[in-house]
Design an enzyme around this catalytic site. Structure first.
Site, PDB file in Angstrom:
ATOM      1  N   LYS A 109     133.699  68.016  77.452  1.00 12.96           N
ATOM      2  CA  LYS A 109     132.847  68.027  76.268  1.00 12.96           C
ATOM      3  C   LYS A 109     132.999  69.321  75.472  1.00 12.96           C
ATOM      4  O   LYS A 109     132.168  69.634  74.623  1.00 12.96           O
ATOM      5  CB  LYS A 109     131.392  67.826  76.686  1.00 12.96           C
ATOM      6  CG  LYS A 109     131.176  66.495  77.403  1.00 12.96           C
ATOM      7  CD  LYS A 109     129.723  66.167  77.408  1.00 12.96           C
ATOM      8  CE  LYS A 109     129.337  65.478  78.695  1.00 12.96           C
ATOM      9  NZ  LYS A 109     127.886  65.305  78.770  1.00 12.96           N
TER      10      LYS A 109
ATOM     11  N   ARG B 295     116.778  64.559  82.671  1.00  9.25           N
ATOM     12  CA  ARG B 295     117.245  63.658  81.620  1.00  9.25           C
ATOM     13  C   ARG B 295     117.047  62.206  81.994  1.00  9.25           C
ATOM     14  O   ARG B 295     116.934  61.846  83.143  1.00  9.25           O
ATOM     15  CB  ARG B 295     118.700  63.968  81.306  1.00  9.25           C
ATOM     16  CG  ARG B 295     118.794  65.342  80.634  1.00  9.25           C
ATOM     17  CD  ARG B 295     120.015  65.487  79.826  1.00  9.25           C
ATOM     18  NE  ARG B 295     120.965  66.383  80.457  1.00  9.25           N
ATOM     19  CZ  ARG B 295     122.264  66.204  80.429  1.00  9.25           C
ATOM     20  NH1 ARG B 295     122.768  65.166  79.832  1.00  9.25           N
ATOM     21  NH2 ARG B 295     123.053  67.061  81.000  1.00  9.25           N
TER      22      ARG B 295
ATOM     23  N   ASN C 175     124.808  61.214  79.661  1.00  6.68           N
ATOM     24  CA  ASN C 175     123.675  60.409  80.094  1.00  6.68           C
ATOM     25  C   ASN C 175     123.911  58.907  79.996  1.00  6.68           C
ATOM     26  O   ASN C 175     123.439  58.137  80.826  1.00  6.68           O
ATOM     27  CB  ASN C 175     122.502  60.780  79.192  1.00  6.68           C
ATOM     28  CG  ASN C 175     121.280  61.062  79.989  1.00  6.68           C
ATOM     29  OD1 ASN C 175     121.370  61.200  81.212  1.00  6.68           O
ATOM     30  ND2 ASN C 175     120.152  61.125  79.345  1.00  6.68           N
TER      31      ASN C 175
ATOM     32  N   PRO D 219     126.190  64.649  73.443  1.00  9.41           N
ATOM     33  CA  PRO D 219     127.323  63.744  73.268  1.00  9.41           C
ATOM     34  C   PRO D 219     128.024  63.436  74.601  1.00  9.41           C
ATOM     35  O   PRO D 219     127.921  64.188  75.556  1.00  9.41           O
ATOM     36  CB  PRO D 219     128.260  64.525  72.350  1.00  9.41           C
ATOM     37  CG  PRO D 219     127.924  65.950  72.602  1.00  9.41           C
ATOM     38  CD  PRO D 219     126.459  65.992  72.957  1.00  9.41           C
ATOM     39  N   GLU D 220     128.730  62.332  74.618  1.00  9.75           N
ATOM     40  CA  GLU D 220     129.568  61.963  75.755  1.00  9.75           C
ATOM     41  C   GLU D 220     130.986  62.466  75.482  1.00  9.75           C
ATOM     42  O   GLU D 220     131.321  62.848  74.352  1.00  9.75           O
ATOM     43  CB  GLU D 220     129.587  60.437  75.899  1.00  9.75           C
ATOM     44  CG  GLU D 220     128.222  59.790  75.965  1.00  9.75           C
ATOM     45  CD  GLU D 220     127.587  59.827  77.358  1.00  9.75           C
ATOM     46  OE1 GLU D 220     128.322  59.790  78.358  1.00  9.75           O
ATOM     47  OE2 GLU D 220     126.350  59.906  77.436  1.00  9.75           O
TER      48      GLU D 220
END
Ligand SMILES: [Zn+2]
Length: 280
Positions: free
Chosen positions: A51, A267, A178, A2-3
């Site tokens: 996060k 990633r 990402n 998740p962001e």
């Protein structure tokens, strides 16, 4: 993964569902916390820090005291990592993930509950000692501590590091994942593998990161382009093989890792080879 704005929404949803309520029961399904019983404790608030998620609770009979003895406050610290999720449920709702993936169940006296599934981190610390678990984070893009100058200085402290890696390092600034790193690199016309020192407008990039997360935190779905209709929510992320929205060049997909961090999974990055020429 998740962001930061995803985690902010999770915290906001749980805060709305649980804050001010006493727990009827708790069920921690990890060995280190298996005997912990928080029934009678009151959820004061649920907040995100980068996060990371923090459920702050007060011990029975301590929630109303003004100076609230610090030892009577604890924080449930969790992190979703790759697979984790939190679900808020009414009394008759079904779990959205298999029961064996549940790591904690918090049930309020009114029947509302929150279930954490496949959490990458789950631990309980005195609230006064939260710094031990989230103190390493840089300024939080969605937090009261947001400080663009400090975030920029942190990024500049390793000028040779790839910008695409520096932006993911939560010790520089907290909340970028990402998706945002690909979008920010595109917006500032820099290849994700280019060194931090090569970013012409780093302060603009930091300011834009903050603006994008702020704008998206309350939206039902993320949009970094400000337009392009229902499927036009990103410039490059998730668009490999499609034409660049600026120059029509085919968007490329690659991975970006760091030799020094062998355990850190490589990633995805997405970029336009024309708008963001690879370094060298
Ligand atoms: Zn392009």
């Amino acid at each position: 993964m998740p962001e930061g704005d995803d985690v902010w929404r999770v915290a906001a949803r749980m805060h709305a569902a649980l804050a001010g309520k006493r727990l009827a029961s708790s069920d921690f399904r990890v060995p280190s916390l298996a005997t912990l019983d928080l029934s009678g404790w009151t959820v004061l608030e649920v907040v995100s820090r980068g996060k990371h998620l923090l459920h702050r609770l007060a011990a029975p009979d301590s929630a109303d005291s003004d100076d609230g003895a610090t030892e009577a406050r604890i924080s449930i610290h969790s992190h979703l990592k790759m697979e984790g999720s939190w679900q808020v449920l009414g009394p008759s709702d079904r779990w959205h993930k298999p029961a064996h993936t549940a790591r904690v169940v918090l049930k309020a006296e009114d029947g509302v509950s929150a279930v954490g599934f496949s959490l990458g981190i789950l631990e309980v610390v005195p609230t006064a000692e939260e710094g031990h678990v989230v103190g390493h984070l840089g300024p939080d893009l969605l937090g009261a501590d947001w400080d663009p100058e400090l975030a920029e200085a942190n990024l500049r402290s390793r000028p040779d590091r790839a910008i695409g890696l520096a932006l993911l390092d939560q010790q520089n600034l907290a909340g970028i994942g990402n998706i945002y790193r690909s979008e920010l690199c595109f917006l500032f016309r820099v290849h994700p593998a280019a060194p931090v020192a090569a970013v012409a407008d780093l302060s603009g990039l930091v300011t834009t990161a903050h603006r994008l997360l702020e704008a998206n935190k309350a939206r039902p779905s993320r949009n970094t382009t400000g337009g392009y209709g229902p499927r036009g929510d990103s410039w490059v992320y998730g668009r490999a093989g499609q034409p660049c929205r600026r120059c029509r060049t085919r968007i490329e997909h690659a991975t970006l890792g760091e030799p020094a961090a062998a355990l850190q999974r490589e990633r995805d990055i997405c970029y336009c080879p024309s708008c963001q020429p690879p370094p060298g």
